[in-house]
Design a protein around this motif. Sequence first.
Motif, PDB file in Angstrom:
ATOM      1  N   SER A 158      30.544  60.870  17.767  1.00 20.25           N
ATOM      2  CA  SER A 158      29.604  59.550  19.189  1.00 20.25           C
ATOM      3  C   SER A 158      29.963  58.016  18.295  1.00 20.25           C
ATOM      4  O   SER A 158      29.507  57.901  16.687  1.00 20.25           O
ATOM      5  CB  SER A 158      28.296  59.915  19.187  1.00 20.25           C
ATOM      6  OG  SER A 158      27.308  59.579  18.487  1.00 20.25           O
ATOM      7  N   TYR A 159      30.787  57.341  19.033  1.00 22.96           N
ATOM      8  CA  TYR A 159      30.986  56.733  18.530  1.00 22.96           C
ATOM      9  C   TYR A 159      30.396  55.122  19.124  1.00 22.96           C
ATOM     10  O   TYR A 159      29.844  55.169  20.638  1.00 22.96           O
ATOM     11  CB  TYR A 159      32.369  55.738  18.226  1.00 22.96           C
ATOM     12  CG  TYR A 159      33.155  56.580  17.420  1.00 22.96           C
ATOM     13  CD1 TYR A 159      33.633  56.687  15.896  1.00 22.96           C
ATOM     14  CD2 TYR A 159      34.138  58.175  18.585  1.00 22.96           C
ATOM     15  CE1 TYR A 159      34.603  57.259  15.200  1.00 22.96           C
ATOM     16  CE2 TYR A 159      34.518  59.051  17.489  1.00 22.96           C
ATOM     17  CZ  TYR A 159      34.598  58.856  16.144  1.00 22.96           C
ATOM     18  OH  TYR A 159      35.343  59.685  15.252  1.00 22.96           O
ATOM     19  N   GLN A 160      30.341  53.340  18.219  1.00 22.65           N
ATOM     20  CA  GLN A 160      29.750  52.598  19.474  1.00 22.65           C
ATOM     21  C   GLN A 160      30.727  52.141  19.934  1.00 22.65           C
ATOM     22  O   GLN A 160      31.200  52.098  19.501  1.00 22.65           O
ATOM     23  CB  GLN A 160      28.844  51.957  18.509  1.00 22.65           C
ATOM     24  CG  GLN A 160      27.680  52.123  17.919  1.00 22.65           C
ATOM     25  CD  GLN A 160      27.298  51.706  17.153  1.00 22.65           C
ATOM     26  OE1 GLN A 160      27.241  50.053  16.340  1.00 22.65           O
ATOM     27  NE2 GLN A 160      25.658  51.956  16.697  1.00 22.65           N
ATOM     28  N   ASN A 190      17.798  59.069  19.915  1.00 21.77           N
ATOM     29  CA  ASN A 190      17.610  60.087  18.969  1.00 21.77           C
ATOM     30  C   ASN A 190      17.339  61.339  19.446  1.00 21.77           C
ATOM     31  O   ASN A 190      15.888  61.874  18.721  1.00 21.77           O
ATOM     32  CB  ASN A 190      17.056  59.195  18.081  1.00 21.77           C
ATOM     33  CG  ASN A 190      16.597  59.144  17.004  1.00 21.77           C
ATOM     34  OD1 ASN A 190      17.455  59.828  16.002  1.00 21.77           O
ATOM     35  ND2 ASN A 190      15.522  59.853  15.669  1.00 21.77           N
ATOM     36  N   GLU A 191      17.778  62.422  20.241  1.00 22.08           N
ATOM     37  CA  GLU A 191      17.440  63.750  20.421  1.00 22.08           C
ATOM     38  C   GLU A 191      19.057  64.098  20.530  1.00 22.08           C
ATOM     39  O   GLU A 191      19.542  64.072  21.173  1.00 22.08           O
ATOM     40  CB  GLU A 191      16.496  63.614  21.685  1.00 22.08           C
ATOM     41  CG  GLU A 191      15.416  62.877  21.800  1.00 22.08           C
ATOM     42  CD  GLU A 191      15.495  62.467  23.530  1.00 22.08           C
ATOM     43  OE1 GLU A 191      14.004  63.169  23.739  1.00 22.08           O
ATOM     44  OE2 GLU A 191      16.101  62.443  24.660  1.00 22.08           O
ATOM     45  N   TRP A 192      17.806  65.981  19.859  1.00 22.23           N
ATOM     46  CA  TRP A 192      18.536  66.657  19.448  1.00 22.23           C
ATOM     47  C   TRP A 192      18.895  67.712  21.531  1.00 22.23           C
ATOM     48  O   TRP A 192      16.977  67.929  21.100  1.00 22.23           O
ATOM     49  CB  TRP A 192      19.537  67.828  18.418  1.00 22.23           C
ATOM     50  CG  TRP A 192      19.419  67.017  17.350  1.00 22.23           C
ATOM     51  CD1 TRP A 192      18.742  66.871  16.468  1.00 22.23           C
ATOM     52  CD2 TRP A 192      21.148  66.819  17.036  1.00 22.23           C
ATOM     53  NE1 TRP A 192      19.807  66.659  15.680  1.00 22.23           N
ATOM     54  CE2 TRP A 192      20.829  66.411  16.274  1.00 22.23           C
ATOM     55  CE3 TRP A 192      22.203  67.270  17.733  1.00 22.23           C
ATOM     56  CZ2 TRP A 192      21.823  65.796  15.431  1.00 22.23           C
ATOM     57  CZ3 TRP A 192      23.316  66.760  17.191  1.00 22.23           C
ATOM     58  CH2 TRP A 192      23.470  65.994  16.257  1.00 22.23           C
ATOM     59  N   VAL A 193      19.504  68.447  22.030  1.00 26.73           N
ATOM     60  CA  VAL A 193      18.672  69.360  23.199  1.00 26.73           C
ATOM     61  C   VAL A 193      19.636  69.706  23.668  1.00 26.73           C
ATOM     62  O   VAL A 193      20.598  70.163  23.581  1.00 26.73           O
ATOM     63  CB  VAL A 193      19.120  67.931  24.636  1.00 26.73           C
ATOM     64  CG1 VAL A 193      18.920  68.157  26.426  1.00 26.73           C
ATOM     65  CG2 VAL A 193      18.388  66.693  23.772  1.00 26.73           C
ATOM     66  N   ILE A 194      18.923  71.252  24.011  1.00 26.44           N
ATOM     67  CA  ILE A 194      19.473  72.000  24.682  1.00 26.44           C
ATOM     68  C   ILE A 194      19.605  71.941  26.090  1.00 26.44           C
ATOM     69  O   ILE A 194      18.063  71.533  26.600  1.00 26.44           O
ATOM     70  CB  ILE A 194      19.010  73.220  24.659  1.00 26.44           C
ATOM     71  CG1 ILE A 194      19.878  74.002  22.942  1.00 26.44           C
ATOM     72  CG2 ILE A 194      19.765  74.340  25.344  1.00 26.44           C
ATOM     73  CD1 ILE A 194      19.310  74.736  21.792  1.00 26.44           C
ATOM     74  N   GLY A 214      10.676  61.524  11.754  1.00 27.70           N
ATOM     75  CA  GLY A 214      11.399  60.107  11.060  1.00 27.70           C
ATOM     76  C   GLY A 214      12.785  60.200  10.289  1.00 27.70           C
ATOM     77  O   GLY A 214      12.708  59.515   9.293  1.00 27.70           O
ATOM     78  N   THR A 215      13.364  60.338  11.086  1.00 33.86           N
ATOM     79  CA  THR A 215      15.184  60.671  10.494  1.00 33.86           C
ATOM     80  C   THR A 215      15.269  59.471  12.277  1.00 33.86           C
ATOM     81  O   THR A 215      15.365  60.136  13.163  1.00 33.86           O
ATOM     82  CB  THR A 215      15.217  61.724  10.491  1.00 33.86           C
ATOM     83  OG1 THR A 215      16.825  61.397   9.928  1.00 33.86           O
ATOM     84  CG2 THR A 215      15.470  62.854  10.967  1.00 33.86           C
ATOM     85  N   THR A 216      16.761  59.285  11.701  1.00 30.48           N
ATOM     86  CA  THR A 216      17.659  58.753  12.818  1.00 30.48           C
ATOM     87  C   THR A 216      19.137  60.301  13.336  1.00 30.48           C
ATOM     88  O   THR A 216      19.960  60.835  12.240  1.00 30.48           O
ATOM     89  CB  THR A 216      18.261  58.220  12.750  1.00 30.48           C
ATOM     90  OG1 THR A 216      16.743  57.268  12.533  1.00 30.48           O
ATOM     91  CG2 THR A 216      19.449  57.161  13.792  1.00 30.48           C
ATOM     92  N   ILE A 217      19.331  60.303  14.363  1.00 28.40           N
ATOM     93  CA  ILE A 217      20.964  60.552  14.898  1.00 28.40           C
ATOM     94  C   ILE A 217      22.416  58.581  14.418  1.00 28.40           C
ATOM     95  O   ILE A 217      21.582  58.113  15.240  1.00 28.40           O
ATOM     96  CB  ILE A 217      21.240  61.127  15.954  1.00 28.40           C
ATOM     97  CG1 ILE A 217      19.695  62.617  16.529  1.00 28.40           C
ATOM     98  CG2 ILE A 217      22.597  61.945  16.557  1.00 28.40           C
ATOM     99  CD1 ILE A 217      19.749  63.395  17.220  1.00 28.40           C
ATOM    100  N   ASN A 218      22.877  58.917  14.003  1.00 27.39           N
ATOM    101  CA  ASN A 218      23.472  57.929  13.325  1.00 27.39           C
ATOM    102  C   ASN A 218      25.021  57.641  14.530  1.00 27.39           C
ATOM    103  O   ASN A 218      25.480  59.533  14.566  1.00 27.39           O
ATOM    104  CB  ASN A 218      24.332  57.925  12.023  1.00 27.39           C
ATOM    105  CG  ASN A 218      23.188  57.341  10.945  1.00 27.39           C
ATOM    106  OD1 ASN A 218      21.750  56.962  11.599  1.00 27.39           O
ATOM    107  ND2 ASN A 218      22.476  58.527   9.860  1.00 27.39           N
TER     108      ASN A 218
END
Length: 494
Positions: A158-160, A190-194, A214-218
């Motif tokens: 995913s791009y900004q 900042n979520e992984w979702v189903i 404590g980590t990030t989806i970038n």
Amino acid sequence: MIGHYQGNFNNRLAQIDWDDFGKSIDPDTAYLLHLHFDGSRVDLSVDGSLVTSATFVNPFSSSKLGLASYNAVTSFDNVTIGMKAPLAPPAIPYAEDFEDNTADQFAFVGSNRWTTYNINGSQKLLFNGANLYGLGVAYLDTDTPLPSQYEIVSRGTSYQGSNVWNNGFLIFDYQSPNDFKYAGMFTGTNEWVIGHFQGNWNNRIAVTDMSSLGTTINSIQEYTLLARIDGAHVDLLVDGIKIVSGTFATGIHQGTAGVAGYNSLTSFDDIEISSSVSYGKPYGLPYMEDFNDTVADQFEYNRPLYWKVVGAGADKVLRTNNTFNQKLATAYVPLDPAQTPPNFLIEADIRSLNAATGLKNGFIIFDYKNDNDFKYAGFFTGQNEWIIGHYQGDWNNRLATVDWDNNGRTINLNQWYSLAVTINGSTASLSVNGEFITSADFGTALNQGSVGIAADSAFTWFDNFSLTTPSPSLPLASDPIYANWEQESDQLLI
């Protein structure tokens, strides 16, 4: 089944019970049935695969053919009768890397917003949903239902950008633009979702919030996304590690699969849909990598741009240079905890190089859950210490430390050290160049995560990484292959 109806269904010439194969014939699910007649023999195929055959004693006495049901609500479509009715090929396996600038067998929702585009030397499928365009879907265009068990994998980014959201999804059981299931990333939250898309994203059956870890989806980072569909259950693996799982109470039917974005700028590459895809999965023992083919097979990275295979001739190493941005860099081989034995050996050659800025260190990592939760064994060159510990955002949780200052010894820059970490249940033992250094008991099984290497704000080389179950062998005190190669000829990574 195949049979002769004479007021009831008791005269069955052939019958296959799918319970015997761990399968089910599901309601509300379309199946492609194909009958082939040869004299008095009948072959029944379902979704492109032969299921059963029967031979009738008496020849067929009528040319009438048709459809039937009994006390049921049943739909039929696409009926074809002929000398050779088409037997549709199975929908999967399917693979597409887009290198020919086409997305073969794909159909689109928002087709004017999908294109193939060259990004960093690789053709990718790109969705541009800027300016609140809404939903974009690229799905496998097939009339053949997908099976109840299969996998879909893709490399997604995913791009900004201006007026774009940050997200990207694998989709499955696609019925329409307002009815499909999904597994993927909401990068912005900042979520992984189903979940189940029914005109919106609110029906989420499982969520993992990475902020809580404590980590990030970038954004701009490519992730390997793999969804495993098994009946009504779905696992989402990210870079080989299972991140979130969920079960749909209403079931997963046999709609098609693909990828999607929403108001986003998202790319997808190397899409595979198969009963068993070729990448994105946990790996098993043994594993060995010397990097001499210029590829770090099976390795995943928390910051891919900080890693590169470099070297002269056949002598290659995997290096990280994260001194410029002062960041942690991890590279790991994903393992399946269910398949990893409690006792195993991790080995790697590590060399800390001098740099104008940053730190000097190198580590073997194990029980890796994410880049904010892993165990480690290695060295801080500047502190002259060998350490075993638990990284949870910093290096302060040290279970064992050996300071070579106390022994009048030095951990040298620009020197190769052969590290061996022996995992025995909950205990990790560190040996260097065949010499036992220290051990630590973590009080919990250490085979529940992945294994790899790491450096923090450092310029470090790694070579000869291996993961085995045999007893450790004594490594060489030095490696002569680097005698004629002391520095890199290419630009440092930043």
